[in-house]
Enzyme design. Structure first.
Site, PDB file in Angstrom:
ATOM      1  N   GLY A 263       0.798  -1.220   0.000  1.00 43.06           N
ATOM      2  CA  GLY A 263       0.000   0.000   0.000  1.00 43.06           C
ATOM      3  C   GLY A 263       0.829   1.268   0.000  1.00 43.06           C
ATOM      4  N   SER A 312     -12.572  -1.993   4.868  1.00 45.99           N
ATOM      5  CA  SER A 312     -11.824  -3.250   4.889  1.00 45.99           C
ATOM      6  C   SER A 312     -12.473  -4.222   5.873  1.00 45.99           C
ATOM      7  CB  SER A 312     -10.370  -2.992   5.281  1.00 45.99           C
ATOM      8  OG  SER A 312     -10.322  -2.362   6.527  1.00 45.99           O
ATOM      9  N   CYS A 314     -15.032  -6.084   5.383  1.00 50.35           N
ATOM     10  CA  CYS A 314     -16.494  -6.143   5.305  1.00 50.35           C
ATOM     11  C   CYS A 314     -16.973  -6.924   4.081  1.00 50.35           C
ATOM     12  CB  CYS A 314     -17.089  -4.731   5.292  1.00 50.35           C
ATOM     13  SG  CYS A 314     -16.872  -3.864   6.846  1.00 50.35           S
ATOM     14  N   GLY A 315     -16.060  -7.629   3.425  1.00 56.45           N
ATOM     15  CA  GLY A 315     -16.501  -8.581   2.404  1.00 56.45           C
ATOM     16  C   GLY A 315     -16.548  -8.078   0.979  1.00 56.45           C
ATOM     17  N   GLU A 556     -25.762 -16.509   0.050  1.00 62.52           N
ATOM     18  CA  GLU A 556     -27.144 -16.060   0.270  1.00 62.52           C
ATOM     19  C   GLU A 556     -27.312 -14.563  -0.001  1.00 62.52           C
ATOM     20  OE1 GLU A 556     -29.114 -18.299   0.320  1.00 62.52           O
ATOM     21  OE2 GLU A 556     -28.774 -19.861   1.823  1.00 62.52           O
ATOM     22  N   ASN A 557     -26.210 -13.830  -0.071  1.00 63.48           N
ATOM     23  CA  ASN A 557     -26.316 -12.398  -0.390  1.00 63.48           C
ATOM     24  C   ASN A 557     -26.882 -12.178  -1.790  1.00 63.48           C
ATOM     25  OD1 ASN A 557     -25.290 -11.837   2.118  1.00 63.48           O
ATOM     26  ND2 ASN A 557     -23.190 -11.529   1.419  1.00 63.48           N
TER      27      ASN A 557
END
Length: 647
Positions: A263, A312, A314-315, A556-557
């Site tokens: 980064g 970050s 959080c998928g 399932e999202n």
């Protein structure tokens, strides 16, 4: 930047703000193999355009490398780089996989360093809002031009003595796309070059593109060396005490010193694609955002593209590589981290992924959580700070089920590790750097120079209480307010403080290139420029009173995405609520779900929670942004407050 020798002066036309030193300027005498008297160890100096050559010469005068390597991005060159990294001990081979390598960094150089990351402008208020007196600002760090000059002068002169300066031409986005931008990074790290070859389009094709139109962002990087001259870990030189990452938007200039970590050193990523990118986007009328891009095709074969901004952990990568549980739905990945979005001539918002690879957090990635990522990363990949196994592979937390019996593990620090060691085997911020083209579900249009048309944008965070699974903004301004008010649970730096809810507007808090108030105004202005997509907020992480996740997440999202598609297509499958549109009763498809979901509870809006949420958002806006925040956002907050009062 600083004058390095007596009476040197910066002349007009200086391409990057580095000093152009008249005393040192000399013709190359027609020598193919030298530049400013420094030997070229690889590459052709004749391929450099006038501006690139001037930038390289300034870098040589400042950093004084022993030799210069002009990158062409070829396979042959990569073999040269890998060989030098192996000889230096920077990487070790991973014979279990195809062309994979493991780097172990200095333990003091493992992450982005927000406190040492600065934006340089003439006036402070161009970079950051003015917080209320006594409140520490959290929306970026400003540095004055004179302080930036001093910081460079204290660190860079002679920093590449005994080293090779690599000239890395790279394109953010497909080479030649109207949405793409070019950069030139000068670095003394072969690890950076090998990683940039994966993360960007890097090499000779970029120099050919520059010959047509010479516009590029200048990026100067050195891993540095400690002021006392003692390099702790010769395989990973760095200078953690003096690390600094500087951005000068007015000159499209990035300067980074002291860190080899991605980064801070892969300057195309957060530095260019977001910080400098967002300032260019503001000037040119587009958006540079910390967002994934996915394509979703419904059972009728109709495809839509969605972007999503999550902080970050959080998928983002998991959603970008979703394996839908809903039958006959297909998700494809355009990008997992950054989106550049611009209206086309018809007013359609189109997005590209400016990157060429995935620089993903390894721990937690597994066949259970993200099988697509696991099927992407085990060839042509550079792993950093993960653990290694005695059978020539890698290991991180989440991979326990795939471990063969009797395999010994060596942790990221190079020490033997067992599950009873009481500490993680892989560093929590350990990474894989892998080519995007290897992703089994990469979208067929992921490199389309025109970009893909965006129908919906999602904001979201990790909210254990109060925030429903999905809600839709009433209109564009309300959607911008939702982005500005984003919050997410983060682990406090000191463990005993427990979990805290942090403000992370637009998931961009560490990456704004200019004043957040102006950034919000720029977002608001997009509505006048073209057809804006619908905006939604999602929360996969709400917990029950017993502390259990109320939604199973992962595949399932896709059920939530299905409802979003129905709304994009104009179906009236919603009811209004105090915070926005939520799915009408029965509108969220739960057929065939293994887990029982308490729909009433997952969409409930506790009045006490939302009253406090409004207060917290107001405190944040008033103390951190103040008068810089557009009035329409305060108006949205007032309207939310009155609707919550009526709950």
């Amino acid at each position: 930047m600083p004058e390095l020798i007596e009476q040197s002066k910066i002349i007009s036309g200086n391409v990057c703000g580095l000093p152009q030193l008249h005393k040192l300027r000399q013709d190359n005498c027609g020598l193919y193999s030298h530049i400013r008297g420094i030997p070229i160890s690889y590459g052709n100096v004749d391929l450099l355009t006038t501006g690139v050559r001037a930038f390289v010469e300034e870098g040589i005068a400042l950093c004084q490398p022993d030799q210069v390597h002009i990158c062409d991005g070829s396979e042959q060159e990569n073999k040269v780089l890998i060989k030098s990294l192996l000889e230096a001990g920077t990487i070790v081979p991973l014979p279990k996989y195809d062309n994979c390598w493991l780097a172990r960094t200095n333990p003091a150089d493992v992450a982005r360093v927000e406190s040492r990351t600065f934006i340089c402008t003439e006036r402070r208020e161009e970079t950051i809002p003015t917080p209320v007196e006594g409140v520490k600002g959290t929306l970026g760090n400003w540095i004055s031009p004179s302080d930036m000059d001093a910081a460079v002068q204290q660190r860079f002169p002679g920093c590449m003595k005994g080293r090779t300066m690599y000239v890395v031409p790279f394109s953010m986005g497909p080479v030649g796309s109207p949405l793409s931008k070019i950069g030139i990074e000068l670095t003394d790290s072969a690890y950076v070059v090998a990683s940039m070859r994966i993360m960007t389009r890097m090499g000779a094709a970029v120099l050919r593109q520059l010959a047509k139109k010479e516009e590029f962002v200048r990026a100067l990087h050195s891993v540095g060396a400690p002021a006392n001259g003692q390099v702790e870990q010769p395989s990973w030189p760095c200078d953690p005490e003096r690390t600094i990452i500087l951005h000068k938007p007015a000159e499209n200039l990035i300067v980074s010193y002291g860190s080899g970590y991605g980064g801070n050193s892969l300057l195309g990523k957060k530095c260019f694609a977001l910080r400098i990118g967002s300032t260019i986007a503001k000037q040119e009328g587009w958006l540079a955002e910390h967002m994934l891009i996915l394509g979703i095709t419904d059972p009728k074969g109709e495809k839509k593209y969605i972007t999503a901004a999550f902080p970050s952990a959080c998928g983002k990568t998991n959603l970008a590589m979703l394996n839908p549980s809903l039958a006959n739905y297909k998700v494809e990945c355009v990008g997992d981290d950054i989106a550049w979005m611009k209206f086309d001539s018809q007013g359609v918002l189109r997005a590209i992924n400016p990157e060429n690879g995935f620089f993903g957090v390894a721990p937690g990635t597994s066949m259970e959580t993200n099988p697509i990522a696991m099927n992407t990363v085990f060839k042509n990949t550079i792993f950093t700070n993960v653990a290694s196994t005695s059978d020539g592979g890698v290991f991180w937390e989440g991979m326990e089920s795939s471990l063969a019996p009797n395999v010994q593990i060596t942790d990221w620090l190079g020490k033997p590790w067992t599950k009873d060691s009481g500490k993680p085997a892989a560093h929590p911020n350990s990474r894989f750097c892998t080519p995007a083209a290897q992703c089994p579900i990469i979208d067929e249009a992921w490199e389309d120079p025109a970009g893909v048309p965006i129908s919906a944008m999602l904001f979201g965070g990790r909210r254990p209480a109060g925030v429903p699974l999905i809600y839709e903004a009433r209109d564009w301004t309300h959607g911008v307010f939702i982005g500005a008010a984003m919050r997410s649970e983060a682990t406090a730096a000191a463990e005993h403080k427990g979990k805290v809810i942090m403000h992370d507007p637009f998931a961009m808090r560490p990456f704004f290139g200019y004043n957040f108030g102006d950034y919000v105004a720029h977002w608001l202005s997009m509505e006048k420029r073209g057809q804006v997509p619908k905006i939604f907020h999602v929360n996969w992480f709400r917990k029950s009173a017993e502390g259990k996740f109320m939604w199973p997440g992962y595949g399932e999202n896709s059920r939530v995405l299905e409802w979003i598609l129905r709304r994009v297509n104009g179906e009236s499958c919603y009811v209004d609520s105090a915070i926005g549109h939520i799915p009408a009763e029965g509108a969220l498809n739960l057929d065939g779900m293994k887990d029982k979901v308490d729909v009433k509870e997952i969409f409930s809006l506790p009045k006490e929670f939302w009253s406090q949420e409004v207060k917290d958002i107001r405190t944040y806006f008033e103390s951190q942004v103040g008068a810089d925040l557009p009035a329409s956002i305060y108006q949205q907050l007032d309207e939310l407050s009155s609707r919550v009062d009526n709950l």
